[in-house]
Design a protein around this motif. Structure first.
Motif, PDB file in Angstrom:
ATOM      1  N   GLY A  51      35.188  45.838  36.866  1.00  0.00           N
ATOM      2  CA  GLY A  51      35.777  47.106  36.476  1.00  0.00           C
ATOM      3  C   GLY A  51      34.793  48.240  36.602  1.00  0.00           C
ATOM      4  N   HIS A  98      39.464  47.090  47.243  1.00  0.00           N
ATOM      5  CA  HIS A  98      40.791  47.520  46.792  1.00  0.00           C
ATOM      6  C   HIS A  98      40.675  48.694  45.823  1.00  0.00           C
ATOM      7  CE1 HIS A  98      42.120  44.005  48.811  1.00  0.00           C
ATOM      8  NE2 HIS A  98      41.945  43.145  47.820  1.00  0.00           N
ATOM      9  N   ILE A  99      39.698  48.619  44.918  1.00  0.00           N
ATOM     10  CA  ILE A  99      39.486  49.711  43.964  1.00  0.00           C
ATOM     11  C   ILE A  99      39.017  50.967  44.687  1.00  0.00           C
ATOM     12  CG2 ILE A  99      38.007  50.497  42.075  1.00  0.00           C
ATOM     13  CD1 ILE A  99      38.149  47.685  40.899  1.00  0.00           C
ATOM     14  N   ASP A 116      45.481  38.098  36.583  1.00  0.00           N
ATOM     15  CA  ASP A 116      46.052  39.372  37.031  1.00  0.00           C
ATOM     16  C   ASP A 116      46.603  40.173  35.857  1.00  0.00           C
ATOM     17  OD1 ASP A 116      45.536  39.149  39.761  1.00  0.00           O
ATOM     18  OD2 ASP A 116      47.406  38.111  40.169  1.00  0.00           O
ATOM     19  N   CYS A 118      39.987  44.925  38.195  1.00  0.00           N
ATOM     20  CA  CYS A 118      40.601  44.004  39.142  1.00  0.00           C
ATOM     21  C   CYS A 118      40.043  42.618  38.866  1.00  0.00           C
ATOM     22  CB  CYS A 118      40.253  44.436  40.569  1.00  0.00           C
ATOM     23  SG  CYS A 118      41.079  43.541  41.902  1.00  0.00           S
ATOM     24  N   SER A 144      41.176  54.338  44.639  1.00  0.00           N
ATOM     25  CA  SER A 144      40.577  55.453  43.901  1.00  0.00           C
ATOM     26  C   SER A 144      39.987  56.530  44.809  1.00  0.00           C
ATOM     27  CB  SER A 144      39.471  54.920  42.969  1.00  0.00           C
ATOM     28  OG  SER A 144      39.971  53.999  42.037  1.00  0.00           O
ATOM     29  N   ASP A 200      37.546  42.775  46.706  1.00  0.00           N
ATOM     30  CA  ASP A 200      38.308  43.303  45.571  1.00  0.00           C
ATOM     31  C   ASP A 200      37.796  44.666  45.118  1.00  0.00           C
ATOM     32  OD1 ASP A 200      40.377  41.358  45.126  1.00  0.00           O
ATOM     33  OD2 ASP A 200      38.809  39.957  44.568  1.00  0.00           O
ATOM     34  N   SER A 238      39.066  51.546  35.817  1.00  0.00           N
ATOM     35  CA  SER A 238      39.784  50.706  36.780  1.00  0.00           C
ATOM     36  C   SER A 238      39.339  49.274  36.565  1.00  0.00           C
ATOM     37  CB  SER A 238      39.494  51.140  38.230  1.00  0.00           C
ATOM     38  OG  SER A 238      38.153  50.824  38.597  1.00  0.00           O
ATOM     39  N   ARG A 283      43.887  50.055  39.575  1.00  0.00           N
ATOM     40  CA  ARG A 283      42.797  50.072  40.550  1.00  0.00           C
ATOM     41  C   ARG A 283      42.427  51.491  40.961  1.00  0.00           C
ATOM     42  NH1 ARG A 283      44.659  45.303  44.843  1.00  0.00           N
ATOM     43  NH2 ARG A 283      44.535  43.547  43.384  1.00  0.00           N
ATOM     44  N   SER A 284      43.300  52.440  40.694  1.00  0.00           N
ATOM     45  CA  SER A 284      43.145  53.801  41.211  1.00  0.00           C
ATOM     46  C   SER A 284      42.395  54.741  40.281  1.00  0.00           C
ATOM     47  CB  SER A 284      44.534  54.389  41.491  1.00  0.00           C
ATOM     48  OG  SER A 284      45.352  54.343  40.328  1.00  0.00           O
TER      49      SER A 284
END
Length: 320
Positions: free
Chosen positions: A273, A225-226, A79, A213, A230, A222, A211, A152-153
């Motif tokens: 990424g 999540h991005i 992480d 993760c 975003s 996962d 980004s 992540r955004s």
């Protein structure tokens, strides 16, 4: 007579596990005081924490204490590097029954220390408590060394999606162990002790990752999540994903889908990424693309080969 935590005592255990822990240059005050003191050169610190609970995340008949220690640290350091940071220190919370052999706790500590040492991170403190089950809680700290954090955004339409590290190995290992087998050994070991591509996190940050993760819940989950953070759409190209021979062997033996291991299996802690096409680092594999959302595919959507992925999308706590 076997020495247990009950006979060793809290302070005896703390003394035993801290006496040999090396301390890095980022540590100003290490174990032994009320709290540790860390240097923060650029005034910012990256912090993350994770729990491992016996029976939920590990079993003693599947994993050694040493394996549990390595895994507990690995999932936290993954992480940290996924933010583009350099791990510096960890604190460890440990709960266990009083009749647990002291040797188990000391072996756990060695696993914690050895995984942390891979990146020069120091274990600077923690806590112990009696509990009904073994619980290992690790909180990790990292330094950005003057770089911006990779969130992540930050994914943008036109970016490419790239991954580095193993996908699906730990899930294949779990499948094997859950069937009562111990082979292929490579995937069983992957479940017991992940191997995150630690160096690639800061390297991706320097290369310009928009980004990033770590893949702990599953690739689709996962990337979801991005995509949500975003407000974009991400499409994965399945033909670009490597499905290793051990995963194919497990799938053939168990009737599972080898590609599903890669798409939805977590706990390998690969890094995924998004990058401008010219920024993808050497050694990373481009597996998809980022686009704007629309009515058919609203922002936050992840598709595989342009279609919704309807299989299990990854791990989630408290899912019924």
């Amino acid at each position: 007579m076997t020495e247990t935590l009950g006979s060793t005592g809290e302070f005896g255990l703390i003394a035993a596990v801290t006496k040999s822990l090396p301390q890095g240059e980022d540590v100003l005050v290490g174990p032994g005081d009320d709290a540790a003191v860390l240097a923060v050169p650029d005034g910012r610190m990256v912090i993350t924490t994770d729990l491992l609970v016996e029976g939920r995340h590990f079993r003693q008949d599947w994993s050694s204490a040493y394996d549990v220690g390595r895994k507990a640290v690995a999932q936290n350091l993954a992480d940290i590097v996924a933010m583009g940071a350099r791990p510096t220190a960890l604190v460890v919370g440990f709960g266990a029954p009083a009749d647990l052999p002291t040797a188990w706790a000391l072996e756990l500590n060695q696993g914690l220390a050895d995984e942390a040492e891979l990146l020069g991170a120091s274990i600077v403190g923690g806590d112990t408590v009696q509990s009904d089950k073994i619980v290992v809680s690790v909180t990790a700290f990292g330094s950005l060394d003057g770089r911006r954090p990779v969130l992540r955004s930050g994914a943008r339409p036109g970016d490419e999606v790239a991954v580095v590290g193993r996908l699906g190995w730990a899930e294949a290992g779990f499948t094997v162990l859950n069937r009562g087998f111990r082979s292929p050994r490579s995937v069983v070991e992957a479940h017991r002790r992940p191997q995150p591509p630690y160096a690639e996190g800061p390297r991706a940050a320097i290369a310009g990752a928009s980004s990033m993760c770590d893949v702990s819940d599953g690739l689709v989950a996962d990337l979801g999540h991005i995509a949500v953070a975003s407000e974009v759409v991400i499409d994965i190209r399945s033909a670009a994903l490597a499905v290793a021979e051990p995963l194919q062997a497990v799938a053939a033996a168990t009737g599972a889908d080898a590609l599903a291991f890669v798409l939805s299996g977590g706990d390998d802690h690969a890094l995924v990424g998004t990058f401008e096409p010219a920024d993808v680092p050497e050694g990373w594999t481009v597996i998809g693309s980022v686009a704007e959302g629309n009515e058919e595919r609203p922002p936050g959507t992840v598709t595989v080969d342009g279609q919704p992925y309807t299989s299990t999308t990854g791990h989630a706590h408290f899912r019924n």
